[in-house]
Design a protein around this motif. Structure first.
Motif, PDB file in Angstrom:
ATOM      1  N   LYS A  38       1.007  -0.956   0.030  1.00 51.77           N
ATOM      2  CA  LYS A  38       0.261   0.205   0.337  1.00 51.77           C
ATOM      3  C   LYS A  38       0.701   1.055   0.283  1.00 51.77           C
ATOM      4  CE  LYS A  38      -3.508  -2.158   2.488  1.00 51.77           C
ATOM      5  NZ  LYS A  38      -4.736  -2.308   3.543  1.00 51.77           N
ATOM      6  N   LYS A  39       1.780   1.255   0.137  1.00 50.17           N
ATOM      7  CA  LYS A  39       2.902   2.002   0.128  1.00 50.17           C
ATOM      8  C   LYS A  39       3.859   2.365  -0.825  1.00 50.17           C
ATOM      9  CE  LYS A  39       2.733   3.155   5.109  1.00 50.17           C
ATOM     10  NZ  LYS A  39       1.486   4.639   4.962  1.00 50.17           N
ATOM     11  N   THR A  40       4.287   3.834  -1.440  1.00 48.89           N
ATOM     12  CA  THR A  40       5.476   3.371  -2.278  1.00 48.89           C
ATOM     13  C   THR A  40       6.827   3.167  -1.519  1.00 48.89           C
ATOM     14  OG1 THR A  40       6.569   5.781  -1.940  1.00 48.89           O
ATOM     15  CG2 THR A  40       4.991   5.616  -3.535  1.00 48.89           C
ATOM     16  N   ILE A  41       8.076   2.668  -1.840  1.00 48.73           N
ATOM     17  CA  ILE A  41       9.534   2.390  -1.354  1.00 48.73           C
ATOM     18  C   ILE A  41       9.412   3.942  -0.661  1.00 48.73           C
ATOM     19  CG2 ILE A  41      11.844   2.736  -2.194  1.00 48.73           C
ATOM     20  CD1 ILE A  41      11.030   0.407  -4.578  1.00 48.73           C
ATOM     21  N   LEU A  42       9.830   4.956  -0.629  1.00 49.04           N
ATOM     22  CA  LEU A  42       9.997   5.985  -0.232  1.00 49.04           C
ATOM     23  C   LEU A  42       9.298   5.937   1.021  1.00 49.04           C
ATOM     24  CD1 LEU A  42      11.722   8.373   0.620  1.00 49.04           C
ATOM     25  CD2 LEU A  42      10.622  10.052  -1.653  1.00 49.04           C
ATOM     26  N   GLU A  43       7.820   6.222   1.183  1.00 51.30           N
ATOM     27  CA  GLU A  43       6.880   6.299   2.191  1.00 51.30           C
ATOM     28  C   GLU A  43       7.210   4.740   3.237  1.00 51.30           C
ATOM     29  OE1 GLU A  43       2.410   8.124   0.418  1.00 51.30           O
ATOM     30  OE2 GLU A  43       3.535   6.297  -0.146  1.00 51.30           O
TER      31      GLU A  43
END
Length: 257
Positions: A38-43
């Protein structure tokens, strides 16, 4: 009283400036914005830092930096995010981005590759004491792409070798301990010396485009960096290619966030 300023464990530099040329056929956005669950790599990286009470973050941007800023515009208000732009990441590469990120840092610092997907427990394993560390996972000494980490008889890192095979001389002189996963810790005591070495390294024009592995080799000529071996149960993967991305989604398919 702001508890973030008490016993600050680390300041963080996340390297997100690159073009991701090997994954461009699969995506036109920066690699750090690819979704894992559900999240980006950076998130994911920011979420993990916050869970470890690390709030001061310098993000070095370059390629399509406006997308990164827009994406993080609603990030946690606990995080103190500063954006630093590498204006020409094709000409000035990974080491230059690292230098931009650490220029104004004077505390313990973690340097994290922005395309690294890793187990949230890894950060808690990093020693907060006054020493330098590179995090190392299992790796294949015969893999050309592996960031091969070599130590001397005293257990100090002497070389990190990527994008080529080891020479017979290197194999005889050093011990292979695994692959540098993309997290470096430089202690407050050593940060000034590290910055000076970085500046000297970049004074040579041909070094401007090189990755940080080459900077580490330069630094280790006279200075010490320890390695921290990550247990197999703590998963990690660097996303450089479409295959890496597919593998990352599979490895972390059962994550809760």
């Amino acid at each position: 009283m702001d508890k973030r300023n008490i016993n600050k464990p680390f300041e963080v530099v996340i390297l997100c400036a690159g073009f991701g040329s090997r994954i461009k056929k699969a995506t036109l956005i920066p690699k750090c914005l690819l979704k894992i669950g559900k999240k980006t790599i950076l998130e994911r990286i920011l979420f993990i830092l916050e869970k470890n009470n690390i709030y001061e973050v310098n993000i070095v941007t370059g390629y399509k930096d406006n997308l990164i800023k827009k994406h993080l515009s609603k990030s946690s208000n606990k995080l103190k995010i500063k954006y630093i732009k590498n204006k020409n990441p094709k000409k000035f590469g990974n080491t230059y981005s690292l230098f931009l990120g650490i220029m104004n840092v004077n505390s313990n610092v973690l340097i994290i590759d922005g395309d690294l997907v890793f187990d949230e427990r890894i950060i808690s394993k990093i020693d907060k004491k006054d020493k330098n560390e590179i995090l190392v996972g299992d790796g294949n000494i015969t893999d050309k792409e592996c960031a091969k980490t070599l130590i001397d008889k005293n257990g100090n890192i002497k070389k990190t070798v990527d994008k080529r095979h080891l020479s017979i001389k290197e194999k005889k002189a050093y011990k292979f301990v695994g692959e540098a996963i993309g997290i470096i810790k430089i202690s407050k005591r050593n940060i000034r010396k590290f910055k000076n070495n970085c500046k000297k390294f970049l004074n040579k024009k041909s070094n401007l485009i090189l990755n940080w592995e080459h900077l580490i080799n330069y630094y280790c000529i006279k200075e010490k960096i320890n390695f921290l071996k990550i247990e197999k149960k703590y998963k990690w993967i660097e996303v450089d290619t479409p295959i890496d991305y597919r593998n990352a989604k599979n490895i972390f398919k059962n994550i809760k966030f």
